[in-house]
Design a protein around this motif. Structure first.
Motif, PDB file in Angstrom:
ATOM      1  N   LYS A 170       0.828  -1.205   0.000  1.00 32.98           N
ATOM      2  CA  LYS A 170       0.000   0.000   0.000  1.00 32.98           C
ATOM      3  C   LYS A 170       0.867   1.262   0.000  1.00 32.98           C
ATOM      4  N   VAL A 171       1.909   1.268   0.825  1.00 34.96           N
ATOM      5  CA  VAL A 171       2.809   2.417   0.896  1.00 34.96           C
ATOM      6  C   VAL A 171       3.529   2.609  -0.443  1.00 34.96           C
ATOM      7  N   SER A 172       3.999   1.513  -1.021  1.00 34.62           N
ATOM      8  CA  SER A 172       4.709   1.572  -2.296  1.00 34.62           C
ATOM      9  C   SER A 172       3.787   2.062  -3.414  1.00 34.62           C
ATOM     10  N   PHE A 173       2.561   1.575  -3.415  1.00 33.06           N
ATOM     11  CA  PHE A 173       1.571   1.960  -4.438  1.00 33.06           C
ATOM     12  C   PHE A 173       1.279   3.457  -4.345  1.00 33.06           C
ATOM     13  N   ALA A 174       1.086   3.939  -3.138  1.00 33.96           N
ATOM     14  CA  ALA A 174       0.763   5.357  -2.921  1.00 33.96           C
ATOM     15  C   ALA A 174       1.926   6.264  -3.277  1.00 33.96           C
ATOM     16  N   SER A 175       3.157   5.746  -3.162  1.00 34.37           N
ATOM     17  CA  SER A 175       4.321   6.575  -3.486  1.00 34.37           C
ATOM     18  C   SER A 175       4.541   6.690  -4.989  1.00 34.37           C
ATOM     19  N   LYS A 176       3.962   5.770  -5.758  1.00 37.00           N
ATOM     20  CA  LYS A 176       4.180   5.749  -7.219  1.00 37.00           C
ATOM     21  C   LYS A 176       3.108   6.522  -7.981  1.00 37.00           C
ATOM     22  N   TYR A 177       1.878   6.590  -7.435  1.00 35.47           N
ATOM     23  CA  TYR A 177       0.759   7.177  -8.175  1.00 35.47           C
ATOM     24  C   TYR A 177       0.049   8.247  -7.345  1.00 35.47           C
ATOM     25  N   ASN A 178      -0.623   9.139  -8.043  1.00 34.30           N
ATOM     26  CA  ASN A 178      -1.530  10.081  -7.399  1.00 34.30           C
ATOM     27  C   ASN A 178      -2.841   9.338  -7.144  1.00 34.30           C
ATOM     28  N   LEU A 179      -3.110   9.026  -5.888  1.00 37.87           N
ATOM     29  CA  LEU A 179      -4.290   8.235  -5.538  1.00 37.87           C
ATOM     30  C   LEU A 179      -5.363   9.064  -4.837  1.00 37.87           C
ATOM     31  N   GLU A 180      -5.296  10.384  -4.989  1.00 41.66           N
ATOM     32  CA  GLU A 180      -6.359  11.225  -4.440  1.00 41.66           C
ATOM     33  C   GLU A 180      -7.666  10.899  -5.152  1.00 41.66           C
ATOM     34  N   TYR A 197      -6.125   4.803 -18.920  1.00 41.61           N
ATOM     35  CA  TYR A 197      -5.687   5.369 -17.642  1.00 41.61           C
ATOM     36  C   TYR A 197      -5.587   4.274 -16.587  1.00 41.61           C
ATOM     37  N   LEU A 198      -6.621   3.443 -16.478  1.00 38.88           N
ATOM     38  CA  LEU A 198      -6.605   2.365 -15.496  1.00 38.88           C
ATOM     39  C   LEU A 198      -5.480   1.367 -15.780  1.00 38.88           C
ATOM     40  N   ALA A 199      -5.258   1.096 -17.061  1.00 37.32           N
ATOM     41  CA  ALA A 199      -4.245   0.105 -17.431  1.00 37.32           C
ATOM     42  C   ALA A 199      -2.841   0.543 -17.028  1.00 37.32           C
ATOM     43  N   ASN A 200      -2.619   1.851 -16.899  1.00 43.91           N
ATOM     44  CA  ASN A 200      -1.300   2.329 -16.493  1.00 43.91           C
ATOM     45  C   ASN A 200      -0.874   1.797 -15.123  1.00 43.91           C
ATOM     46  N   PHE A 201      -1.852   1.492 -14.272  1.00 44.22           N
ATOM     47  CA  PHE A 201      -1.537   1.016 -12.926  1.00 44.22           C
ATOM     48  C   PHE A 201      -1.007  -0.422 -12.936  1.00 44.22           C
ATOM     49  N   ALA A 202      -1.269  -1.156 -14.019  1.00 48.91           N
ATOM     50  CA  ALA A 202      -0.882  -2.569 -14.052  1.00 48.91           C
ATOM     51  C   ALA A 202       0.622  -2.759 -13.998  1.00 48.91           C
ATOM     52  N   GLU A 203       1.380  -1.770 -14.466  1.00 50.55           N
ATOM     53  CA  GLU A 203       2.836  -1.874 -14.409  1.00 50.55           C
ATOM     54  C   GLU A 203       3.313  -2.144 -12.984  1.00 50.55           C
ATOM     55  N   PHE A 204       2.588  -1.602 -12.015  1.00 52.34           N
ATOM     56  CA  PHE A 204       2.979  -1.761 -10.610  1.00 52.34           C
ATOM     57  C   PHE A 204       3.092  -3.229 -10.231  1.00 52.34           C
TER      58      PHE A 204
END
Length: 286
Positions: A170-180, A197-204
């Protein structure tokens, strides 16, 4: 000049060759050209914006276009009109992206196989060696597209907001993306191409595959895709391989093979970008 195009919702790969298959200019890339998401004027604008396509448009004799959103007559017609309006001297052929995956993964022209796409979106068809058979009509990224990039993007955001991620992830995910929340909602509901846009998160996921949580998340999506799509061809997969195309499939090969062993089907070839196979096919069949 022959243009061959493999277009998803996020990006389109273009290659220009002569009648002998010799590459004429460097491979090109534009934004995705999905007629189910973008209007014709926007599609045309994307093509005309590319300097190489603009410079050589009158030299093009054939365009073979394979695209997401081209599985219906309406989608094919929209893309045909756009391409004909730009490449006025060319013979235009538009097919759905599944056919690109077929020609890009089968080992010979008449090979029968179940062929899957796992990219920004997802799809699955049976190619009998001559014709494509599709038993599920796609309803797009909101209702379908299991195991796709946009599916995994939704899953990651949901699990983050429902507090179902391990704390380190969760911490790592929040540090990589704007999750507001407002930023996410703006991109999903107010901007074009929300699926991309959603697909961009899959790289994580693929940057964090050392986490068992991530591995299980990937497998969950694949199992859903197998149950809902591949098992539409439960008789066929007894005797033919299942090939995969697309970036998600390419980076999730280990998980796909593990699920295949669980669920009893034979994995065939993986192809991240089918365009190379398309060149060989079209030069042979000009």
């Amino acid at each position: 000049m022959i243009l061959i195009v493999d277009s998803g919702s996020t990006k389109s790969d273009w290659i220009a060759v002569d009648s002998n298959g010799k590459q004429l200019i460097e491979k090109l890339r534009t934004k995705g050209l999905n007629p189910e998401i973008l209007k014709e004027d926007k599609l045309k604008k994307i093509i005309k914006k590319h300097p190489d396509l603009k410079a050589h448009k009158l030299e093009v004799t054939h365009v073979f276009f394979y695209g997401a959103g081209c599985g219906t007559d309406r989608g094919k017609e929209a893309v045909y009109n756009v391409l004909k309006g730009v490449f006025i001297n060319a013979v235009i052929k538009v097919e759905e992206d599944t056919m690109a995956a077929v020609y890009g993964t089968i080992t010979h022209d008449t090979e029968a196989a179940v062929v899957c796409i796992l990219g920004t979106g997802s799809n699955c068809s049976y190619f009998d060696g001559k014709q494509l058979h599709q038993r599920v009509q796609s309803l797009g990224y909101i209702l379908m597209d299991d195991a796709s990039g946009n599916y995994y993007g939704k899953e990651l955001i949901r699990e983050y907001y429902f507090n179902q991620m391990p704390e380190d992830i969760k911490v790592s995910f929040a540090s990589k993306y704007n999750l507001e929340a407002d930023y996410i909602k703006y991109n999903i509901y107010k901007q074009p191409n929300p699926n991309a846009y959603l697909a961009n998160f899959a790289e994580f996921m693929f940057l964090n595959k050392d986490s068992q949580y991530i591995v299980e998340l990937i497998k969950k999506g694949i199992r859903s895709f197998v149950n809902n799509m591949i098992m539409q061809y439960k008789e066929e997969i007894k005797t033919v391989p299942v090939h995969f195309a697309g970036s998600i499939a390419y980076f999730a090969q280990e998980e796909i093979k593990a699920v295949a062993q669980e669920m009893g089907f034979t994995v065939g070839n993986f192809e991240r970008r089918p365009i190379e196979g398309l060149v060989a096919f079209h030069i042979k069949n000009l």
